[in-house]
Enzyme design. Structure first.
Site, PDB file in Angstrom:
ATOM      1  N   HIS A  31     -47.605  -4.609   3.110  1.00 13.54           N
ATOM      2  CA  HIS A  31     -46.419  -4.558   2.152  1.00 13.54           C
ATOM      3  C   HIS A  31     -45.479  -6.468   2.802  1.00 13.54           C
ATOM      4  O   HIS A  31     -44.866  -6.216   2.036  1.00 13.54           O
ATOM      5  CB  HIS A  31     -45.560  -3.656   2.583  1.00 13.54           C
ATOM      6  CG  HIS A  31     -44.469  -3.621   1.672  1.00 13.54           C
ATOM      7  ND1 HIS A  31     -43.044  -4.287   2.816  1.00 13.54           N
ATOM      8  CD2 HIS A  31     -44.256  -2.591   1.030  1.00 13.54           C
ATOM      9  CE1 HIS A  31     -42.233  -3.673   1.576  1.00 13.54           C
ATOM     10  NE2 HIS A  31     -42.896  -2.850   0.645  1.00 13.54           N
ATOM     11  N   THR A  44     -47.868   5.436   5.625  1.00 14.85           N
ATOM     12  CA  THR A  44     -48.121   5.972   6.599  1.00 14.85           C
ATOM     13  C   THR A  44     -47.594   6.134   7.538  1.00 14.85           C
ATOM     14  O   THR A  44     -47.628   4.886   8.738  1.00 14.85           O
ATOM     15  CB  THR A  44     -49.953   5.055   7.407  1.00 14.85           C
ATOM     16  OG1 THR A  44     -50.875   5.156   6.319  1.00 14.85           O
ATOM     17  CG2 THR A  44     -50.557   6.114   8.077  1.00 14.85           C
ATOM     18  N   HIS A  92     -56.710   1.680   1.299  1.00 15.49           N
ATOM     19  CA  HIS A  92     -56.818   2.614   1.442  1.00 15.49           C
ATOM     20  C   HIS A  92     -56.196   3.313   0.218  1.00 15.49           C
ATOM     21  O   HIS A  92     -55.813   3.276  -0.155  1.00 15.49           O
ATOM     22  CB  HIS A  92     -54.576   3.063   2.260  1.00 15.49           C
ATOM     23  CG  HIS A  92     -54.929   4.450   2.266  1.00 15.49           C
ATOM     24  ND1 HIS A  92     -53.597   4.479   3.559  1.00 15.49           N
ATOM     25  CD2 HIS A  92     -55.557   5.354   2.475  1.00 15.49           C
ATOM     26  CE1 HIS A  92     -53.817   5.922   3.372  1.00 15.49           C
ATOM     27  NE2 HIS A  92     -54.701   6.617   2.775  1.00 15.49           N
ATOM     28  N   HIS A 106     -49.178  -2.042  11.113  1.00 22.72           N
ATOM     29  CA  HIS A 106     -48.336  -1.348  10.352  1.00 22.72           C
ATOM     30  C   HIS A 106     -46.599  -2.026  10.443  1.00 22.72           C
ATOM     31  O   HIS A 106     -46.118  -2.371  11.906  1.00 22.72           O
ATOM     32  CB  HIS A 106     -48.004  -0.234  10.319  1.00 22.72           C
ATOM     33  CG  HIS A 106     -47.429   0.910   9.422  1.00 22.72           C
ATOM     34  ND1 HIS A 106     -45.825   0.865   9.165  1.00 22.72           N
ATOM     35  CD2 HIS A 106     -48.365   1.476   8.088  1.00 22.72           C
ATOM     36  CE1 HIS A 106     -45.510   1.332   8.559  1.00 22.72           C
ATOM     37  NE2 HIS A 106     -46.658   1.596   7.801  1.00 22.72           N
ATOM     38  N   ARG A 121     -52.810   6.567  -5.441  1.00 21.20           N
ATOM     39  CA  ARG A 121     -51.233   6.368  -6.452  1.00 21.20           C
ATOM     40  C   ARG A 121     -51.070   4.909  -6.124  1.00 21.20           C
ATOM     41  O   ARG A 121     -50.746   4.062  -7.195  1.00 21.20           O
ATOM     42  CB  ARG A 121     -50.310   6.887  -5.335  1.00 21.20           C
ATOM     43  CG  ARG A 121     -49.993   6.120  -4.026  1.00 21.20           C
ATOM     44  CD  ARG A 121     -48.852   6.142  -3.643  1.00 21.20           C
ATOM     45  NE  ARG A 121     -48.931   7.658  -2.080  1.00 21.20           N
ATOM     46  CZ  ARG A 121     -48.135   8.478  -1.304  1.00 21.20           C
ATOM     47  NH1 ARG A 121     -47.482   7.053  -0.648  1.00 21.20           N
ATOM     48  NH2 ARG A 121     -48.156   9.192  -0.804  1.00 21.20           N
ATOM     49  N   ARG A 165     -56.171   7.029  -1.290  1.00 20.33           N
ATOM     50  CA  ARG A 165     -55.784   8.106  -1.088  1.00 20.33           C
ATOM     51  C   ARG A 165     -56.046   9.428  -1.320  1.00 20.33           C
ATOM     52  O   ARG A 165     -56.364   9.020  -3.141  1.00 20.33           O
ATOM     53  CB  ARG A 165     -54.084   7.984  -1.160  1.00 20.33           C
ATOM     54  CG  ARG A 165     -52.978   6.578  -0.473  1.00 20.33           C
ATOM     55  CD  ARG A 165     -51.793   6.871  -0.511  1.00 20.33           C
ATOM     56  NE  ARG A 165     -51.172   7.895   0.206  1.00 20.33           N
ATOM     57  CZ  ARG A 165     -51.261   7.691   1.806  1.00 20.33           C
ATOM     58  NH1 ARG A 165     -50.433   6.583   1.843  1.00 20.33           N
ATOM     59  NH2 ARG A 165     -49.824   8.460   1.459  1.00 20.33           N
ATOM     60  N   ASP A 209     -53.584  -3.214  -0.892  1.00 20.46           N
ATOM     61  CA  ASP A 209     -52.824  -2.341  -1.401  1.00 20.46           C
ATOM     62  C   ASP A 209     -51.596  -1.783  -2.119  1.00 20.46           C
ATOM     63  O   ASP A 209     -51.251  -1.652  -3.160  1.00 20.46           O
ATOM     64  CB  ASP A 209     -52.462  -0.536  -0.325  1.00 20.46           C
ATOM     65  CG  ASP A 209     -53.151  -0.383   0.281  1.00 20.46           C
ATOM     66  OD1 ASP A 209     -54.320  -0.266  -0.343  1.00 20.46           O
ATOM     67  OD2 ASP A 209     -52.681   1.408   1.290  1.00 20.46           O
ATOM     68  N   HIS A 210     -50.437  -2.909  -2.028  1.00 21.40           N
ATOM     69  CA  HIS A 210     -48.800  -3.079  -2.692  1.00 21.40           C
ATOM     70  C   HIS A 210     -49.939  -4.116  -4.463  1.00 21.40           C
ATOM     71  O   HIS A 210     -48.595  -3.919  -5.651  1.00 21.40           O
ATOM     72  CB  HIS A 210     -48.503  -2.835  -2.396  1.00 21.40           C
ATOM     73  CG  HIS A 210     -47.721  -1.856  -0.566  1.00 21.40           C
ATOM     74  ND1 HIS A 210     -47.503  -0.486  -1.265  1.00 21.40           N
ATOM     75  CD2 HIS A 210     -48.320  -1.580   0.189  1.00 21.40           C
ATOM     76  CE1 HIS A 210     -47.748   0.221  -0.304  1.00 21.40           C
ATOM     77  NE2 HIS A 210     -47.829  -0.800   0.767  1.00 21.40           N
ATOM     78  N   ASN A 218     -54.014  -6.322   4.193  1.00 22.40           N
ATOM     79  CA  ASN A 218     -53.707  -5.242   2.870  1.00 22.40           C
ATOM     80  C   ASN A 218     -53.922  -4.609   1.005  1.00 22.40           C
ATOM     81  O   ASN A 218     -52.153  -5.546   1.446  1.00 22.40           O
ATOM     82  CB  ASN A 218     -53.511  -3.887   4.130  1.00 22.40           C
ATOM     83  CG  ASN A 218     -52.860  -2.440   3.274  1.00 22.40           C
ATOM     84  OD1 ASN A 218     -52.563  -2.139   2.088  1.00 22.40           O
ATOM     85  ND2 ASN A 218     -53.785  -1.525   3.996  1.00 22.40           N
ATOM     86  N   GLU A 269     -56.606   1.487  15.800  1.00 19.76           N
ATOM     87  CA  GLU A 269     -55.362   0.027  15.560  1.00 19.76           C
ATOM     88  C   GLU A 269     -54.752   0.802  15.987  1.00 19.76           C
ATOM     89  O   GLU A 269     -54.537   2.516  15.580  1.00 19.76           O
ATOM     90  CB  GLU A 269     -55.764   0.406  13.777  1.00 19.76           C
ATOM     91  CG  GLU A 269     -54.874  -0.205  13.285  1.00 19.76           C
ATOM     92  CD  GLU A 269     -54.839  -0.609  12.330  1.00 19.76           C
ATOM     93  OE1 GLU A 269     -55.655  -0.679  11.775  1.00 19.76           O
ATOM     94  OE2 GLU A 269     -53.952  -1.137  11.322  1.00 19.76           O
ATOM     95  N   GLU A 314     -59.517   2.447   4.676  1.00 24.76           N
ATOM     96  CA  GLU A 314     -58.177   2.657   5.166  1.00 24.76           C
ATOM     97  C   GLU A 314     -58.830   4.623   4.802  1.00 24.76           C
ATOM     98  O   GLU A 314     -58.514   4.473   3.386  1.00 24.76           O
ATOM     99  CB  GLU A 314     -56.952   2.930   4.963  1.00 24.76           C
ATOM    100  CG  GLU A 314     -56.846   2.184   6.239  1.00 24.76           C
ATOM    101  CD  GLU A 314     -55.384   1.498   5.890  1.00 24.76           C
ATOM    102  OE1 GLU A 314     -54.173   2.897   5.989  1.00 24.76           O
ATOM    103  OE2 GLU A 314     -55.020   0.729   5.821  1.00 24.76           O
TER     104      GLU A 314
HETATM  105  N1  PXP Z   1     -52.685   0.010   9.198  1.00 27.32           N
HETATM  106  C1  PXP Z   1     -52.931   0.747   8.798  1.00 27.32           C
HETATM  107  C2  PXP Z   1     -54.200   1.768   9.260  1.00 27.32           C
HETATM  108  C3  PXP Z   1     -51.823   1.521   7.298  1.00 27.32           C
HETATM  109  O1  PXP Z   1     -51.881   3.089   7.562  1.00 27.32           O
HETATM  110  C4  PXP Z   1     -51.182   0.136   6.887  1.00 27.32           C
HETATM  111  C5  PXP Z   1     -50.486   0.832   5.630  1.00 27.32           C
HETATM  112  O2  PXP Z   1     -51.094   1.396   4.506  1.00 27.32           O
HETATM  113  C6  PXP Z   1     -51.091  -0.634   7.323  1.00 27.32           C
HETATM  114  C7  PXP Z   1     -51.732  -0.905   8.519  1.00 27.32           C
HETATM  115  C8  PXP Z   1     -50.180  -1.745   7.224  1.00 27.32           C
HETATM  116  O3  PXP Z   1     -48.920  -1.642   6.986  1.00 27.32           O
HETATM  117  P1  PXP Z   1     -47.903  -2.958   6.828  1.00 27.32           P
HETATM  118  O4  PXP Z   1     -47.799  -2.057   4.688  1.00 27.32           O
HETATM  119  O5  PXP Z   1     -46.485  -2.164   7.256  1.00 27.32           O
HETATM  120  O6  PXP Z   1     -48.253  -3.998   6.724  1.00 27.32           O
END
Ligand code: PXP
Length: 236
Positions: free
Chosen positions: A208, A100, A43, A185, A49, A45, A9-10, A7, A150, A69
């Site tokens: 993350h 989330t 994701h 997550h 953001r 959003r 996103d960050h 992921n 998931e 996502e």
């Molecule tokens: N799976 C889903 C559906 C999520 O919403 C997230 C967080 O965006 C993750 C996995 C990944 O979580 P993390 O960033 O804590 O590894």
């Protein structure tokens, strides 16, 4: 082999902190793929953001499966049907949340979700529901006919008593329903080992920790390390 979805996103969170173009989540996705990631998750959003619409378009152009996502809203379903990612993972979304926080309440929204899931399926997109490890939620997901769920590992990652056992019980039910199992997550090098043993687990989505860890060992190194860990021998 358990697939690793990274992921990004960050990476976008850091980019957006200065309003420019660096670091680019699409370059990060390319690096992750070069070092063993099997797919990319992002994701989009409602408040944009981190990931932006143009990021999704560029991620879609990469030669790897994209897991989009998103909240189960009209806007997102329309965007996804146009973008045609490999998969869509429907997640609950609250504007005020940091991340989330829980799984999608499929039980209470089954009739609202049904036409949205159908639209994604009709567009040829693999639909996944991000849910808590709860038998009722899994059964509702099964009623909706989704191919994937998931399981939210956040409560386990935060050290919740009995949460690992809950995930194992849930994994068994997912298997009985004939649904493919993904999880994610809050996963890190320290807590991922028991999770990789969930019966029938096919994919982990991790963000993350990997992006944070890349400060110390580079993104390629962190992805490689995690990929090896989730596919190494049985847990001692
Ligand atoms: N799976 C889903 C559906 C999520 O919403 C997230 C967080 O965006 C993750 C996995 C990944 O979580 P993390 O960033 O804590 O590894």
């Amino acid at each position: 082999m358990i697939r690793l979805g990274v992921n990004v996103d960050h990476v976008a969170t850091i980019r957006n902190a200065r309003g420019g173009e660096h670091p680019d989540p699409v370059c990060a996705a390319q690096t992750a793929l070069q070092h063993g990631a099997d797919g990319i998750t992002a994701h989009l959003r409602e408040d944009r953001r981190h990931i932006k619409d143009s990021d999704m378009t560029r991620l879609r152009a990469l030669p790897a499966p994209l897991n989009f996502e998103m909240a189960a809203t009209e806007e997102m379903i329309t965007l996804a049907c146009a973008l045609q990612p490999h998969a869509c993972c429907l997640v609950p979304e609250k504007r005020e949340e940091v991340t989330t926080e829980g799984g999608l309440n499929v039980v209470d929204q089954i009739s609202a979700l049904s036409p949205l899931v159908m639209r994604l399926k009709d567009a040829g997109i693999r639909v996944s529901l991000f849910i808590d490890p709860d038998a009722r939620q899994i059964q509702a997901a099964s009623q909706l006919g989704v191919p994937v769920v998931e399981l939210h590992t956040g409560a386990y990652a935060h050290g919740g008593v009995g949460e690992l056992e809950r995930l194992f019980k849930a994994a068994d039910i997912v298997k009985e329903c004939g649904i493919e199992l993904h999880a994610g997550h809050g996963l890190t090098y320290s807590n991922v080992l028991p999770i990789r043993n969930l019966p029938g687990l096919k994919e982990l989505n991790i963000g993350h920790f990997l992006i944070g860890q890349s400060v110390f060992e580079g993104l390629g190194g962190a992805v490689q390390h995690m990929k090896t860990l989730i596919n190494s021998g049985p847990t001692p």
